[in-house]
Design a protein around this motif. Structure first.
Motif, PDB file in Angstrom:
ATOM      1  N   CYS A   1       0.774  -1.316   0.224  1.00 27.40           N
ATOM      2  CA  CYS A   1       0.252   0.377  -0.080  1.00 27.40           C
ATOM      3  C   CYS A   1       0.968   1.050   0.180  1.00 27.40           C
ATOM      4  O   CYS A   1       1.809   1.575   0.934  1.00 27.40           O
TER       5      CYS A   1
ATOM      6  N   PRO B   1       2.134   4.834   1.007  1.00 29.04           N
ATOM      7  CA  PRO B   1       1.886   5.749   2.320  1.00 29.04           C
ATOM      8  C   PRO B   1       0.820   6.955   1.839  1.00 29.04           C
ATOM      9  O   PRO B   1       0.153   7.185   2.806  1.00 29.04           O
ATOM     10  N   ASP B   2       0.369   7.205   0.592  1.00 34.13           N
ATOM     11  CA  ASP B   2      -0.565   8.750  -0.353  1.00 34.13           C
ATOM     12  C   ASP B   2      -1.965   7.862   0.295  1.00 34.13           C
ATOM     13  O   ASP B   2      -3.029   8.311  -0.021  1.00 34.13           O
ATOM     14  N   THR B   3      -1.754   6.729  -0.620  1.00 32.30           N
ATOM     15  CA  THR B   3      -2.805   6.190  -0.547  1.00 32.30           C
ATOM     16  C   THR B   3      -3.973   5.907   0.763  1.00 32.30           C
ATOM     17  O   THR B   3      -3.757   5.926   1.423  1.00 32.30           O
ATOM     18  N   PRO B   4      -5.497   5.957   0.195  1.00 30.73           N
ATOM     19  CA  PRO B   4      -6.134   5.445   1.410  1.00 30.73           C
ATOM     20  C   PRO B   4      -5.693   4.365   1.893  1.00 30.73           C
ATOM     21  O   PRO B   4      -5.918   4.213   3.528  1.00 30.73           O
TER      22      PRO B   4
ATOM     23  N   GLY C   1      -2.804   2.691   2.532  1.00 22.70           N
ATOM     24  CA  GLY C   1      -1.632   3.488   3.060  1.00 22.70           C
ATOM     25  C   GLY C   1      -2.112   4.648   4.564  1.00 22.70           C
ATOM     26  O   GLY C   1      -1.368   4.147   5.390  1.00 22.70           O
ATOM     27  N   LYS C   2      -2.837   4.853   4.797  1.00 21.66           N
ATOM     28  CA  LYS C   2      -3.500   5.651   5.532  1.00 21.66           C
ATOM     29  C   LYS C   2      -3.885   5.510   6.699  1.00 21.66           C
ATOM     30  O   LYS C   2      -3.709   5.322   7.811  1.00 21.66           O
ATOM     31  N   LEU C   3      -4.723   4.027   6.209  1.00 24.36           N
ATOM     32  CA  LEU C   3      -5.820   3.370   6.977  1.00 24.36           C
ATOM     33  C   LEU C   3      -4.613   2.805   7.922  1.00 24.36           C
ATOM     34  O   LEU C   3      -4.768   2.527   9.564  1.00 24.36           O
TER      35      LEU C   3
ATOM     36  N   ALA D   1      -1.756   3.444   8.738  1.00 24.86           N
ATOM     37  CA  ALA D   1      -1.212   4.516   9.826  1.00 24.86           C
ATOM     38  C   ALA D   1      -1.570   4.800  10.694  1.00 24.86           C
ATOM     39  O   ALA D   1      -1.452   5.650  11.928  1.00 24.86           O
ATOM     40  N   ALA D   2      -3.159   4.248  10.822  1.00 23.84           N
ATOM     41  CA  ALA D   2      -4.244   4.960  11.660  1.00 23.84           C
ATOM     42  C   ALA D   2      -3.703   4.616  12.657  1.00 23.84           C
ATOM     43  O   ALA D   2      -3.591   3.073  13.541  1.00 23.84           O
TER      44      ALA D   2
ATOM     45  N   PHE E   1     -11.257   7.699  11.421  1.00 24.10           N
ATOM     46  CA  PHE E   1     -10.494   7.613  10.261  1.00 24.10           C
ATOM     47  C   PHE E   1     -11.246   8.641   9.086  1.00 24.10           C
ATOM     48  O   PHE E   1     -12.566   8.709   9.135  1.00 24.10           O
TER      49      PHE E   1
ATOM     50  N   GLU F   1     -12.088  10.295   2.597  1.00 24.13           N
ATOM     51  CA  GLU F   1     -12.949  11.765   2.086  1.00 24.13           C
ATOM     52  C   GLU F   1     -13.513  11.703   0.765  1.00 24.13           C
ATOM     53  O   GLU F   1     -14.236  12.857   1.229  1.00 24.13           O
TER      54      GLU F   1
END
Ligand code: ZN
Ligand code: ZN
Length: 454
Positions: free
Chosen positions: A358, A360-363, A365-367, A369-370, A376, A379
């Motif tokens: 994933c 890191p800039d995709t949803p 990748g962000k999830l 890291a959450a 969350f 967007e």
């Protein structure tokens, strides 16, 4: 020594719009023509204008992931008389992938995404098809260009996804081998790479996992077992599982794993939902498997597992425990996996299992890291959701481990290694591992758009 030159046409570098101009004397060969997955419109293209006025003798596409295939209709439009070489297996997949790419570009324009324009339409895909020449791996072909240059090429299965190949070019006593994207490990669905033995003069090496270290004592098989444990635990606890997957390769691989687990009594009975593109591609896989025993997935696995297409309007998690095998793998906005994650994340009993890379800039990748219990933001839906479901990651990559690739490279005894298909840090690991045995100056990492002699 005869001139062999390389130009990487992927302007941003790293993994993106893969496209390599390889010049063997006066012969001009283009290997892959991809779209950059994180860009839209013209920005996503390789710098094809650089070769627009060059007579291209041959186009070779290593496999059907869009970062290798997605710009092919544009390249073919510029060079309508150039043969396009695909593996015999890829011929059953590329059209469906390009059609999906058209639909995505149309949707991006409709959603008003910055820079989004449809780069090609269905008519361009038809034109591509006129140029395609399917080739059976293992059979060497001699090619003579209009300029009188002669070379031969041979495709070899690279184990990355069905249809994926590496490429051997033989030109005036030089053996040039391009690995393409590669996996050496046999999986229940597909055999790993079957590359040619023997020495290579110039090795073009993918480096995707240069910064990824596999956990001690783990391998693909143990990761697959761990995934099944999580599935059982979640389902028995009354929860649902979302597995975001790439539609090409990973979806069918997971389908195979689940079917075998279910047949062996290792999976509780529950509904399994899959999304549309992965199902369409399964038809292509069924066709491939008729001629190729290295591929072991069948359409009947759906029935045997009780899997079906995700119905319109279905609300994930609303009908009790279920498994959702949905694309995209990185939870790209408004895809089936993105919508399912928004529905499942708020409930403690559920699990979201990431099985591949994933960004890191995709949803996705962000999830990953959450923090648990944080909120969350989905967007594209303007929806804030509490992070209560378990989020787990499993290393089922379809790229070879870095140590395997290093050992493969050294076994080829190459004079020169050219690093490709990896982020700068990933390439740096390979450089440091290979420079000592090969000698400084024999590991090349050509800057984008710069022609280098090898
Ligand atoms: Zn790939
Ligand atoms: Zn790739």
């Amino acid at each position: 020594m005869p001139h062999v030159r390389l130009t990487d046409l992927n302007a941003p570098g790293g993994i993106g719009a893969n496209c390599l101009l390889l010049q063997l004397g006066k012969a001009n060969i283009v290997i892959d023509a991809g779209l950059h997955p994180k860009m839209a419109g013209y920005e996503a293209l390789p710098r094809l204008e650089r070769i627009r006025d060059l007579p291209i003798d041959l186009i070779i596409v290593t496999h059907c992931h869009l970062d290798h295939l997605g710009a092919l209709p544009v390249l073919a439009r510029d060079h309508p008389d150039t043969p396009i070489i695909l593996s015999r297996d890829s011929q059953y997949l590329y059209k469906r992938l390009l059609q999906n790419s058209c639909q995505v570009m149309e949707r991006q324009r409709a959603e008003g995404l910055a820079g989004a324009v449809p780069l090609y339409g269905f008519a361009d895909i038809t034109q591509c098809a006129r140029q395609v020449v399917p080739v059976v791996p293992g059979n060497s072909r001699l090619f003579e260009t209009a300029s009188g240059e002669r070379f031969s090429f041979t495709l070899f299965p690279s184990g990355h996804i069905p249809g994926a190949v590496g490429l051997l070019l033989e030109y005036r006593q030089r053996r040039i081998f391009h690995t393409g994207d590669v996996s050496f490990t046999d999986t229940p669905m597909l055999d790993g790479a079957r590359f040619p033995p023997g020495k290579v003069d110039t090795l073009i090496l993918e480096t995707t996992r240069g910064t990824t270290e596999r956990g001690p004592g783990t391998n693909r098989e143990s990761e697959s077992r761990r995934l099944l444990q999580y599935l059982r635990r979640t389902l028995k606890g009354g929860g649902s599982v979302l597995i975001p997957v790439f539609a090409l390769g990973r979806m069918q691989e997971l389908l195979t794993t689940l079917r075998h687990a279910s047949a062996g009594g290792m999976l509780p009975d529950c509904p399994v939902y899959v999304s549309g593109l992965g199902l369409d591609l399964l038809n292509g896989f069924e066709r491939i498997a008729k001629d190729n025993r290295a591929l072991r997935v069948r359409r009947r696995f759906l029935r045997e597992l009780g899997a079906r297409k995700l119905p319109q309007g279905h609300h994930p998690g609303s009908e009790g425990p279920a498994i959702y095998l949905l694309s995209s793998g990185m939870l790209i906005e408004n895809t089936p996996s993105y919508k399912a994650a928004a529905a499942l994340l708020r409930t403690r009993e559920n699990t979201i299992c990431f099985v591949g890379y994933c960004d890191p800039d995709t949803p996705g990748g962000k999830l990953l890291a959450a923090e648990p219990e944080s909120t969350f933001l989905f967007e594209a839906r303007d929806q804030h959701v509490p992070v209560r479901a378990a989020i787990e990651r499993f290393d089922l990559s379809s790229h070879a481990d870095r140590e395997e690739l290093r050992d493969f490279a050294l076994a080829c005894e190459p004079r020169v290694v050219v690093l490709s298909h990896g982020d700068p840090e990933a390439r740096a690991w390979f450089r440091s591992e290979l420079e000592e045995p090969l000698g400084k100056g024999f590991v090349l990492d050509p800057p984008p758009l710069k022609t280098v002699e090898v």
